[in-house]
Design a protein around this motif. Sequence first.
Motif, PDB file in Angstrom:
ATOM      1  N   PHE A 239       0.741  -1.226   0.015  1.00 56.80           N
ATOM      2  CA  PHE A 239       0.060  -0.114   0.026  1.00 56.80           C
ATOM      3  C   PHE A 239       1.012   1.188  -0.038  1.00 56.80           C
ATOM      4  O   PHE A 239       0.355   2.423  -0.462  1.00 56.80           O
ATOM      5  CB  PHE A 239      -1.124  -0.095   1.296  1.00 56.80           C
ATOM      6  N   THR A 240       2.096   1.142   0.503  1.00 58.30           N
ATOM      7  CA  THR A 240       2.782   2.347   0.425  1.00 58.30           C
ATOM      8  C   THR A 240       3.254   2.460  -1.229  1.00 58.30           C
ATOM      9  O   THR A 240       3.297   3.799  -1.433  1.00 58.30           O
ATOM     10  CB  THR A 240       4.061   2.168   1.343  1.00 58.30           C
TER      11      THR A 240
ATOM     12  N   GLY B 149       2.818   5.517  -6.143  1.00 58.16           N
ATOM     13  CA  GLY B 149       2.508   5.261  -7.550  1.00 58.16           C
ATOM     14  C   GLY B 149       1.423   6.185  -7.774  1.00 58.16           C
ATOM     15  O   GLY B 149       1.406   6.884  -9.054  1.00 58.16           O
ATOM     16  N   GLY B 150       0.281   6.168  -6.984  1.00 53.93           N
ATOM     17  CA  GLY B 150      -0.919   6.957  -7.224  1.00 53.93           C
ATOM     18  C   GLY B 150      -0.409   8.476  -7.274  1.00 53.93           C
ATOM     19  O   GLY B 150      -0.981   8.978  -8.143  1.00 53.93           O
TER      20      GLY B 150
ATOM     21  N   SER C 168      -5.275   3.632  -0.138  1.00 55.80           N
ATOM     22  CA  SER C 168      -3.789   3.269   0.155  1.00 55.80           C
ATOM     23  C   SER C 168      -3.230   3.729   1.579  1.00 55.80           C
ATOM     24  O   SER C 168      -2.868   3.119   2.263  1.00 55.80           O
ATOM     25  CB  SER C 168      -2.861   3.610  -0.935  1.00 55.80           C
ATOM     26  N   LEU C 169      -3.519   4.995   1.883  1.00 56.53           N
ATOM     27  CA  LEU C 169      -3.069   5.769   2.822  1.00 56.53           C
ATOM     28  C   LEU C 169      -3.628   5.116   4.241  1.00 56.53           C
ATOM     29  O   LEU C 169      -3.119   4.902   5.252  1.00 56.53           O
ATOM     30  CB  LEU C 169      -3.181   7.242   2.831  1.00 56.53           C
TER      31      LEU C 169
ATOM     32  N   LEU D 279      -3.528   1.512   9.225  1.00 55.79           N
ATOM     33  CA  LEU D 279      -4.029   0.491   9.804  1.00 55.79           C
ATOM     34  C   LEU D 279      -2.816  -0.528   9.913  1.00 55.79           C
ATOM     35  O   LEU D 279      -2.799  -1.239  11.001  1.00 55.79           O
ATOM     36  CB  LEU D 279      -5.230  -0.093   9.002  1.00 55.79           C
ATOM     37  N   THR D 280      -2.093  -0.997   8.806  1.00 61.79           N
ATOM     38  CA  THR D 280      -1.071  -2.016   8.864  1.00 61.79           C
ATOM     39  C   THR D 280      -0.008  -1.294   9.725  1.00 61.79           C
ATOM     40  O   THR D 280       0.615  -2.397  10.485  1.00 61.79           O
ATOM     41  CB  THR D 280      -0.563  -2.518   7.554  1.00 61.79           C
TER      42      THR D 280
END
Length: 115
Positions: free
Chosen positions: A16-17, A22-23, A61-62, A67-68
Motif C-alpha cells: 500500500f505504500t 505510485g498513485g 492506500s493511505l 492500519l497495517t
Amino acid sequence: MKPWLILINDFAHDLFTGLWFGGFLTMFVLRQRAADPALDAGQLALMNELIGVFVWVTAISLGCIILTGLFRFFYYRSWDGAGMKDVKKRLLIIKHAVLGSSFLIGTGFVVAWSL
C-alpha cells in the motif's frame, strides 16, 4: 503472533505504500499533461476522471498504510538483540518522520489537485 500473519501484514504495508506513491506520481503526471492547451475537451475530461480515480487509490492506500502500521506498532515488535534496539528505534523514528511528512505533503497535493 503467528509469523505468517506478520509476513502478510508487512507485505500489505509495503504494497500500500507503493500504491500510494505510485498513485501520487501518476496524479502528478496526469496534472502536468492536463495543463497542455492542445488537449480537447474529451481528453481533458478523461484526465480529470483518472485523477479522481487516483484520489481514491491514494486515500484508500493511505488508510491501509496507517492500519497495517498500527498493527505493527501495537501487536508485535522484534529486535535483533539488545544492542540493536536503540539503533533500530532511532532509525524507525527518523524513517517515519521523513515518510510521514512526505505522506502529509503528498496527500495535501492530492487533495488540492482533486478540487
